[in-house]
Design a protein around this motif. Structure first.
Motif, PDB file in Angstrom:
ATOM      1  N   UNK A  34       0.832  -1.199   0.000  1.00 21.31           N
ATOM      2  CA  UNK A  34       0.000   0.000   0.000  1.00 21.31           C
ATOM      3  C   UNK A  34       0.870   1.254   0.000  1.00 21.31           C
ATOM      4  N   UNK A  35       1.935   1.250   0.790  1.00 20.40           N
ATOM      5  CA  UNK A  35       2.850   2.392   0.802  1.00 20.40           C
ATOM      6  C   UNK A  35       3.512   2.557  -0.561  1.00 20.40           C
ATOM      7  N   UNK A  36       3.971   1.447  -1.127  1.00 16.85           N
ATOM      8  CA  UNK A  36       4.650   1.501  -2.429  1.00 16.85           C
ATOM      9  C   UNK A  36       3.715   1.998  -3.523  1.00 16.85           C
ATOM     10  N   UNK A  37       2.471   1.544  -3.509  1.00 14.98           N
ATOM     11  CA  UNK A  37       1.524   1.961  -4.539  1.00 14.98           C
ATOM     12  C   UNK A  37       1.206   3.446  -4.436  1.00 14.98           C
ATOM     13  N   UNK A  38       1.160   3.990  -3.225  1.00 18.42           N
ATOM     14  CA  UNK A  38       0.922   5.426  -3.060  1.00 18.42           C
ATOM     15  C   UNK A  38       2.087   6.228  -3.648  1.00 18.42           C
ATOM     16  N   UNK A  39       3.319   5.809  -3.350  1.00 18.01           N
ATOM     17  CA  UNK A  39       4.490   6.506  -3.891  1.00 18.01           C
ATOM     18  C   UNK A  39       4.518   6.432  -5.417  1.00 18.01           C
ATOM     19  N   UNK A  40       4.221   5.250  -5.960  1.00 19.07           N
ATOM     20  CA  UNK A  40       4.261   5.079  -7.415  1.00 19.07           C
ATOM     21  C   UNK A  40       3.122   5.829  -8.101  1.00 19.07           C
ATOM     22  N   UNK A  53      -0.289   3.189   8.795  1.00 21.44           N
ATOM     23  CA  UNK A  53      -0.635   2.863  10.178  1.00 21.44           C
ATOM     24  C   UNK A  53      -2.137   2.656  10.272  1.00 21.44           C
ATOM     25  N   UNK A  54      -2.509   1.445  10.667  1.00 18.95           N
ATOM     26  CA  UNK A  54      -3.924   1.085  10.820  1.00 18.95           C
ATOM     27  C   UNK A  54      -4.724   1.415   9.563  1.00 18.95           C
ATOM     28  N   UNK A  82      -4.592   9.501   3.517  1.00 15.89           N
ATOM     29  CA  UNK A  82      -5.827   8.840   3.110  1.00 15.89           C
ATOM     30  C   UNK A  82      -5.668   7.341   3.191  1.00 15.89           C
ATOM     31  N   UNK A  83      -6.690   6.623   2.724  1.00 15.94           N
ATOM     32  CA  UNK A  83      -6.680   5.171   2.828  1.00 15.94           C
ATOM     33  C   UNK A  83      -6.488   4.470   1.477  1.00 15.94           C
TER      34      UNK A  83
END
Length: 310
Positions: A226-232, A253-254, A278-279
Motif C-alpha cells: 500500500x505504501x509503495x503503490x501510493x508513492x508510485x 498505520x492502521x 488517506x486510505x
C-alpha cells in the motif's frame, strides 16, 4: 514454469541483486517450489561507465529482464522497486512487493560525516539526480559528481580518492551485510527524501502466469504494498521516471497512508514539497502530485523534458 518443473527467477548479476534474488528464492523454496536463479544482463550492465542521466531510460535496470519474462526465458524477475518504471510492459504485472527495508539514503565517508558536517567544497559522488538536487539544495557549495558501479565499486572509488563521500541506499548496505564495515551516516527524510519505492523488492511475472497468486502469497507484504503503490501513484501522476529528481516516502498505520513527496530542480535551487493522507493509495498519490504541480513543480519537470528532447 519451465518444462523441467523448475521456476526460473531472473536477476541482474551484481552481488546485491543476487543477494536480493536469493532471499526471494529461499522464500519460494520454503513454499515447495524448485527455483533456479538466472542472471540476465541489463542496459546498465552493458554501459557501465555511462552516467545514468545520459542513458535517460526509465527501464535502464529492468528492460532485458522484462524481455526475458515476455519471451518465456524466465518465469519471474526480481527488481529493486525503485528501478521499476510506473508503466510496465504490456502483459506483465508486479505479482508481489516485499516488506520494506530501511528506505533511507546513507552518506558514506571515512570520517562518518553527515551532510552539514562535510567540509566546504567537498566532492560527493552519486549517480542520482534526486540525491544531487537535495544535496545541493542544502549545501550549494558541494561539488557533486557522477559515479557508476555496484556498491563495492563505489566504495572502492571513494577510498581511492575519487570523492570525499558517496550516497548509497542504506537497504543495499543492509542486504550485503556491510553496515558495520562501511562507515556511514543515515540521512533522515528531512535531509534527503528517498526514491519512490526505495527499500522494497518487486517480483514481476506475466499477467496470466499460473503461479502468480502462489508467488504473491509467498512474497507480498500487504502494508508495504500500500505504501509503495501510493508513492508510485504520485510518480505516475507527475509523469516522472527513475531518472528525474523526485522523492517520496509513505508510511502506513492502521490502514491510513501518510505520504511525503518532493520535486527538485537538478541544481537544487527549486524544491517543491508536500504531504497527503488517506486510505486509498492511488488517491493519496494523485492528490499529492497535483499539489506539487500546482506549487510549480511542472516548471522543473517541463524543463527537464525539454532538455532531454533536444
Amino acid at each position: 514454469m519451465s518444462t523441467t518443473g523448475t521456476l526460473v527467477l531472473g536477476t541482474r548479476g551484481s552481488r546485491l541483486a543476487l543477494t536480493q534474488s536469493e532471499t526471494c528464492a529461499e522464500e519460494l523454496r520454503a513454499r515447495g517450489f524448485d527455483v533456479e536463479v538466472r542472471v540476465v544482463r541489463t542496459t546498465s550492465d552493458h554501459r557501465p561507465e555511462t552516467p545514468l542521466s545520459v542513458i535517460d531510460r526509465r527501464d535502464v535496470f529492468t528492460r532485458q529482464l522484462d524481455e526475458a519474462l515476455i519471451s518465456g526465458e524466465i518465469d519471474l524477475a526480481v527488481h529493486s522497486l525503485k528501478d521499476v518504471p510506473t508503466e510496465l510492459p504490456e502483459g506483465t504485472v508486479l505479482a508481489a512487493i516485499s516488506e520494506r527495508h530501511d528506505p533511507s539514503d546513507a552518506l558514506v565517508s571515512e570520517a562518518g560525516w553527515d551532510v552539514d558536517g562535510l567540509p566546504a567544497g567537498a566532492t560527493v559522488a552519486t549517480g542520482s539526480l534526486r540525491r544531487r538536487a537535495q544535496l545541493l539544495h542544502r549545501r550549494p557549495d558541494l561539488n557533486v559528481v557522477e559515479i557508476r558501479g555496484n556498491v563495492e565499486t563505489r566504495v572502492r572509488k571513494m577510498r581511492e580518492g575519487d570523492a570525499d563521500a558517496i550516497v548509497l541506499a542504506r537497504a543495499g548496505l543492509e542486504r550485503l551485510g556491510l553496515t558495520s564495515q562501511v562507515p556511514h551516516t543515515v540521512l533522515p527524510p528531512n535531509v534527503m527524501l528517498p526514491a519512490v519505492g526505495q527499500g522494497f523488492l518487486a517480483v514481476a511475472t506475466l499477467e496470466d502466469y499460473p503461479h502468480r497468486e502462489a508467488i504473491r502469497r509467498a512474497l507480498n507484504d500487504d502494508a508495504g504494498e500500500r505504501a509503495a503503490l501510493a508513492e508510485r501513484a504520485m510518480l505516475r501522476a507527475l509523469e516522472g521516471g527513475c531518472r528525474v529528481p523526485v522523492g517520496a516516502l509513505a508510511l502506513t498505520r492502521e490502514g491510513e497512508i501518510r505520504l511525503k513527496g518532493l520535486v527538485a530542480s537538478p541544481d537544487g535551487a527549486l524544491v517543491y514539497e508536500g504531504e497527503a493522507e488517506g486510505r486509498e493509495p492511488g488517491d493519496v498519490g494523485g492528490r499529492l502530485a497535483r499539489d506539487l504541480l500546482e506549487q510549480g513543480a511542472e516548471i522543473v519537470l517541463g524543463e527537464i523534458r525539454q532538455v532531454r528532447s533536444t
